[in-house]
Motif scaffolding. Structure first.
Motif, PDB file in Angstrom:
ATOM      1  N   ALA A  24       0.839  -1.203   0.000  1.00 40.25           N
ATOM      2  CA  ALA A  24       0.000   0.000   0.000  1.00 40.25           C
ATOM      3  C   ALA A  24       0.872   1.251   0.000  1.00 40.25           C
ATOM      4  N   GLY A  25       2.133   1.098   0.392  1.00 36.84           N
ATOM      5  CA  GLY A  25       3.082   2.215   0.351  1.00 36.84           C
ATOM      6  C   GLY A  25       3.343   2.738  -1.049  1.00 36.84           C
ATOM      7  N   LEU A  26       2.855   2.054  -2.062  1.00 35.94           N
ATOM      8  CA  LEU A  26       3.003   2.539  -3.434  1.00 35.94           C
ATOM      9  C   LEU A  26       2.158   3.786  -3.707  1.00 35.94           C
ATOM     10  N   ARG A  27       1.107   3.970  -2.898  1.00 31.93           N
ATOM     11  CA  ARG A  27       0.253   5.157  -3.101  1.00 31.93           C
ATOM     12  C   ARG A  27       1.107   6.423  -3.055  1.00 31.93           C
ATOM     13  N   GLY A  28       0.917   7.231  -4.058  1.00 34.78           N
ATOM     14  CA  GLY A  28       1.621   8.505  -4.095  1.00 34.78           C
ATOM     15  C   GLY A  28       2.999   8.451  -4.734  1.00 34.78           C
ATOM     16  N   VAL A  29       3.511   7.275  -5.070  1.00 33.38           N
ATOM     17  CA  VAL A  29       4.810   7.193  -5.747  1.00 33.38           C
ATOM     18  C   VAL A  29       4.631   7.758  -7.154  1.00 33.38           C
ATOM     19  N   PRO A  30       5.459   8.718  -7.567  1.00 35.44           N
ATOM     20  CA  PRO A  30       5.310   9.312  -8.897  1.00 35.44           C
ATOM     21  C   PRO A  30       5.325   8.261 -10.006  1.00 35.44           C
ATOM     22  N   PHE A  32       3.238   5.812 -10.451  1.00 34.64           N
ATOM     23  CA  PHE A  32       2.501   4.592 -10.125  1.00 34.64           C
ATOM     24  C   PHE A  32       1.025   4.821 -10.410  1.00 34.64           C
ATOM     25  N   LEU A  33       0.392   3.892 -11.147  1.00 37.51           N
ATOM     26  CA  LEU A  33      -1.013   4.036 -11.528  1.00 37.51           C
ATOM     27  C   LEU A  33      -1.947   3.124 -10.740  1.00 37.51           C
ATOM     28  N   GLY A  34      -1.458   1.954 -10.358  1.00 35.10           N
ATOM     29  CA  GLY A  34      -2.304   1.027  -9.610  1.00 35.10           C
ATOM     30  C   GLY A  34      -1.745  -0.379  -9.655  1.00 35.10           C
ATOM     31  N   GLN A  35      -2.277  -1.230  -8.778  1.00 35.28           N
ATOM     32  CA  GLN A  35      -1.810  -2.600  -8.685  1.00 35.28           C
ATOM     33  C   GLN A  35      -2.945  -3.499  -8.229  1.00 35.28           C
ATOM     34  N   GLY A  36      -2.937  -4.720  -8.720  1.00 32.42           N
ATOM     35  CA  GLY A  36      -3.901  -5.721  -8.288  1.00 32.42           C
ATOM     36  C   GLY A  36      -3.306  -7.103  -8.456  1.00 32.42           C
ATOM     37  N   ARG A  69      12.838  -0.532   0.173  1.00 34.19           N
ATOM     38  CA  ARG A  69      12.294  -0.221   1.501  1.00 34.19           C
ATOM     39  C   ARG A  69      10.974  -0.964   1.744  1.00 34.19           C
ATOM     40  N   MET A  70      10.254  -1.322   0.674  1.00 34.47           N
ATOM     41  CA  MET A  70       8.963  -2.001   0.812  1.00 34.47           C
ATOM     42  C   MET A  70       9.088  -3.524   0.755  1.00 34.47           C
ATOM     43  N   ALA A  71      10.032  -4.027  -0.007  1.00 35.07           N
ATOM     44  CA  ALA A  71      10.147  -5.471  -0.260  1.00 35.07           C
ATOM     45  C   ALA A  71      10.373  -6.336   0.984  1.00 35.07           C
ATOM     46  N   PRO A  72      11.075  -5.892   2.018  1.00 32.30           N
ATOM     47  CA  PRO A  72      11.324  -6.781   3.164  1.00 32.30           C
ATOM     48  C   PRO A  72      10.064  -7.307   3.851  1.00 32.30           C
ATOM     49  N   GLU A 186      -7.686 -10.612  -5.123  1.00 30.50           N
ATOM     50  CA  GLU A 186      -7.784 -10.390  -3.682  1.00 30.50           C
ATOM     51  C   GLU A 186      -7.951  -8.882  -3.486  1.00 30.50           C
ATOM     52  N   PRO A 187      -9.132  -8.428  -3.094  1.00 25.54           N
ATOM     53  CA  PRO A 187      -9.352  -6.980  -2.944  1.00 25.54           C
ATOM     54  C   PRO A 187      -8.318  -6.295  -2.047  1.00 25.54           C
ATOM     55  N   ALA A 188      -7.823  -6.970  -1.027  1.00 20.56           N
ATOM     56  CA  ALA A 188      -6.858  -6.349  -0.106  1.00 20.56           C
ATOM     57  C   ALA A 188      -5.500  -6.098  -0.782  1.00 20.56           C
ATOM     58  N   TRP A 189      -5.252  -6.708  -1.924  1.00 17.26           N
ATOM     59  CA  TRP A 189      -3.993  -6.495  -2.616  1.00 17.26           C
ATOM     60  C   TRP A 189      -4.065  -5.319  -3.580  1.00 17.26           C
ATOM     61  N   THR A 190      -5.245  -4.780  -3.805  1.00 11.39           N
ATOM     62  CA  THR A 190      -5.395  -3.659  -4.729  1.00 11.39           C
ATOM     63  C   THR A 190      -4.845  -2.391  -4.099  1.00 11.39           C
ATOM     64  N   VAL A 191      -4.014  -1.709  -4.871  1.00 11.35           N
ATOM     65  CA  VAL A 191      -3.444  -0.421  -4.452  1.00 11.35           C
ATOM     66  C   VAL A 191      -3.748   0.574  -5.552  1.00 11.35           C
TER      67      VAL A 191
END
Length: 193
Positions: A24-30, A32-36, A69-72, A186-191
């Motif tokens: 979810a940390g992807l939100r706001g990354v220049p 980035f459009l979305g993920q599922g 920073r997110m992968a761990p 999985e809805p919880a994986w959508t960013v």
């Protein structure tokens, strides 16, 4: 648009699921459009994640900085991972939503084709199909994602029309290698961006 396809053979589904939510940390990354993503039907422990990026520059900047920073959060939850990046060539049946809006399943088709490629777009009118995207990695490698309201709609296409459409298109003669799966999102994986 770039489409990143990540496929993981998961060792611990619950831990992988928790780690996936950390993206979810992807939100706001220049750029980035979305993920599922979700679990494949073909193999129970196979997870697929699809990330959409505006362009290669923003994707590469993310990989060089924020990614590590997110992968761990997901380390140790899978036995094997592959990640490939494809460039969008065209949308099928309408604009492809980076956040996978209104879809509950994704049909993935990964193929290598001979140079004389043929693509069948007859499924655009299939009941339950929302839209799709055709993306290209190199001269012969393609990823086709179609979004469906439900697995039943996709199954109906396979049962009623797909074989006849495939034969009529002659696409089988162009395929060098073909892999397909249906992924329950999985809805919880959508960013969203």
């Amino acid at each position: 648009m770039l489409l990143k396809w990540i496929m993981c053979r998961v060792a611990d589904r619950a831990a992988f699921d928790r780690g996936q939510r950390a993206w979810a940390g992807l939100r706001g990354v220049p750029g980035f459009l979305g993920q599922g993503g979700g679990w494949g039907r073909r193999e129970p422990g196979l997870a697929h994640v699809f990330g959409c990026w505006a362009d290669r520059r923003s994707y590469e900047e993310f990989m060089a900085a924020e990614h590590d920073r997110m992968a761990p959060a997901q380390a140790g939850t899978y036995n094997e991972i592959t990640a490939d990046v494809f460039e969008r060539r065209c949308d099928v049946g309408g604009p492809f939503p980076a956040g996978f809006a209104d879809a509950s399943v994704v049909r993935l088709a990964h193929c290598r084709v001979h140079p004389a490629e043929v693509w069948n777009r007859a499924m655009i009118g299939a009941p339950g199909m929302l839209c799709g995207v055709l993306a290209k990695r190199d001269e012969s490698e393609f990823l086709v994602l179609t979004l469906w309201r439900s697995a039943a709609g996709h199954e109906r296409l396979l049962g009623e029309r797909f074989l006849a459409l495939r034969q009529r298109s002659g696409a089988a003669h162009d395929l060098d290698r073909f892999t397909a799966d249906v992924i329950k999102l999985e809805p919880a994986w959508t960013v969203l961006s």
